[in-house]
Design a protein around this motif. Structure first.
Motif, mmCIF file in Angstrom:
data_model
loop_
_atom_site.group_PDB
_atom_site.id
_atom_site.type_symbol
_atom_site.label_atom_id
_atom_site.label_comp_id
_atom_site.label_asym_id
_atom_site.label_seq_id
_atom_site.Cartn_x
_atom_site.Cartn_y
_atom_site.Cartn_z
ATOM 1 N N ILE A 35 0.840 -1.200 0.000
ATOM 2 C CA ILE A 35 0.000 0.000 0.000
ATOM 3 C C ILE A 35 0.875 1.250 0.000
ATOM 4 O O ILE A 35 0.623 2.205 -0.742
ATOM 5 C CB ILE A 35 -0.962 -0.003 1.212
ATOM 6 N N GLU A 36 1.930 1.246 0.837
ATOM 7 C CA GLU A 36 2.839 2.403 0.884
ATOM 8 C C GLU A 36 3.510 2.634 -0.460
ATOM 9 O O GLU A 36 3.652 3.786 -0.902
ATOM 10 C CB GLU A 36 3.885 2.192 1.981
ATOM 11 N N LYS A 37 3.918 1.563 -1.124
ATOM 12 C CA LYS A 37 4.539 1.696 -2.456
ATOM 13 C C LYS A 37 3.559 2.317 -3.446
ATOM 14 O O LYS A 37 3.899 3.220 -4.191
ATOM 15 C CB LYS A 37 4.966 0.326 -2.992
ATOM 16 N N LYS A 38 2.347 1.796 -3.454
ATOM 17 C CA LYS A 38 1.330 2.260 -4.407
ATOM 18 C C LYS A 38 0.964 3.726 -4.149
ATOM 19 O O LYS A 38 0.828 4.512 -5.082
ATOM 20 C CB LYS A 38 0.086 1.379 -4.285
ATOM 21 N N ALA A 39 0.817 4.089 -2.880
ATOM 22 C CA ALA A 39 0.405 5.448 -2.529
ATOM 23 C C ALA A 39 1.572 6.430 -2.534
ATOM 24 O O ALA A 39 1.370 7.641 -2.599
ATOM 25 C CB ALA A 39 -0.270 5.456 -1.159
ATOM 26 N N GLY A 40 2.794 5.912 -2.430
ATOM 27 C CA GLY A 40 3.956 6.786 -2.366
ATOM 28 C C GLY A 40 4.089 7.519 -1.049
ATOM 29 O O GLY A 40 4.729 8.564 -0.970
ATOM 30 N N LYS A 41 3.455 6.973 -0.007
ATOM 31 C CA LYS A 41 3.572 7.571 1.328
ATOM 32 C C LYS A 41 3.310 6.514 2.381
ATOM 33 O O LYS A 41 2.779 5.448 2.083
ATOM 34 C CB LYS A 41 2.645 8.771 1.495
ATOM 35 N N SER A 42 3.667 6.825 3.613
ATOM 36 C CA SER A 42 3.515 5.875 4.711
ATOM 37 C C SER A 42 2.039 5.684 5.066
ATOM 38 O O SER A 42 1.199 6.523 4.734
ATOM 39 C CB SER A 42 4.272 6.367 5.943
ATOM 40 N N ILE A 43 1.767 4.586 5.766
ATOM 41 C CA ILE A 43 0.398 4.335 6.241
ATOM 42 C C ILE A 43 -0.061 5.494 7.119
ATOM 43 O O ILE A 43 -1.180 5.982 6.975
ATOM 44 C CB ILE A 43 0.318 3.000 7.030
ATOM 45 N N SER A 44 0.813 5.964 8.002
ATOM 46 C CA SER A 44 0.461 7.103 8.868
ATOM 47 C C SER A 44 0.085 8.325 8.043
ATOM 48 O O SER A 44 -0.896 9.010 8.347
ATOM 49 C CB SER A 44 1.624 7.454 9.794
ATOM 50 N N ALA A 45 0.870 8.600 6.997
ATOM 51 C CA ALA A 45 0.591 9.760 6.139
ATOM 52 C C ALA A 45 -0.717 9.572 5.365
ATOM 53 O O ALA A 45 -1.469 10.539 5.172
ATOM 54 C CB ALA A 45 1.751 9.999 5.178
#
Length: 172
Positions: A35-45
């Motif tokens: 998910i982080e790779k796909k979104a380009g940001k951390s889960i928290s972000a």
């Protein structure tokens, strides 16, 4: 074959998925990392900027994509993954897939999650151990229905090799 590890946050899904994948020569996947790779940001972000609903939609989309591949893999789910949308249905209906619920007791989860709470967006706001305990109790109660639908259930031990042996026995 696809192997999916599910359970509450802090239960060891990522840890055991890595060990099992290495042992079997399968690809290791962690849904949160994907998910982080796909979104380009951390889960928290993602939680901060877009909210949980956006996160859950992305989680569902990626889970569906991964389960449709022909790859052999061991996948660590997020703690809430099987509880939202049609995620559990996707897991249950995927051919050549075995799911394992890593069941940990409250005292273990409380100890682990109190130490890690600042790294976990769902619990970072909890400032008292009593509040964390109530949070975990509530979630475990709500999520048991989903977790118990895994093909297998396992209580990991303190010995990683012993737990891996138990997982191997379940898969054969």
């Amino acid at each position: 074959m696809k192997i999916v590890l599910m359970g509450y946050m802090g239960s060891g899904k990522s840890y055991y998925a890595q060990l099992l994948a290495k042992e079997l020569g399968f690809k290791y996947l962690d849904l949160d990392i994907e998910i982080e790779k796909k979104a380009g940001k951390s889960i928290s972000a993602i939680f901060s900027s877009r909210g949980e609903i956006f996160f859950r939609k992305l989680e569902n989309q990626l889970l569906d994509e991964l389960l449709k591949t022909q790859d052999n893999f061991v996948l660590a789910l997020g703690g809430g993954t099987p509880c939202y949308g049609n995620n559990l249905e996707l897991i249950v209906n995927t051919p050549n897939l075995k799911s394992i619920y890593l069941k940990r007791d409250l005292s273990y989860l409380l100890y682990i999650l109190w130490e890690e709470k600042n790294k976990r967006p769902m619990i970072a706001h909890l400032n008292k151990i009593e509040d964390l305990e109530d949070f975990i109790r509530k979630h475990l109660f709500e999520r048991q229905y989903y977790y118990r639908q895994a093909h297998f259930s396992l209580n990991p031990t303190k010995d990683a090799n012993e737990t891996l042996n138990a997982i191997r026995q379940l898969l054969h």
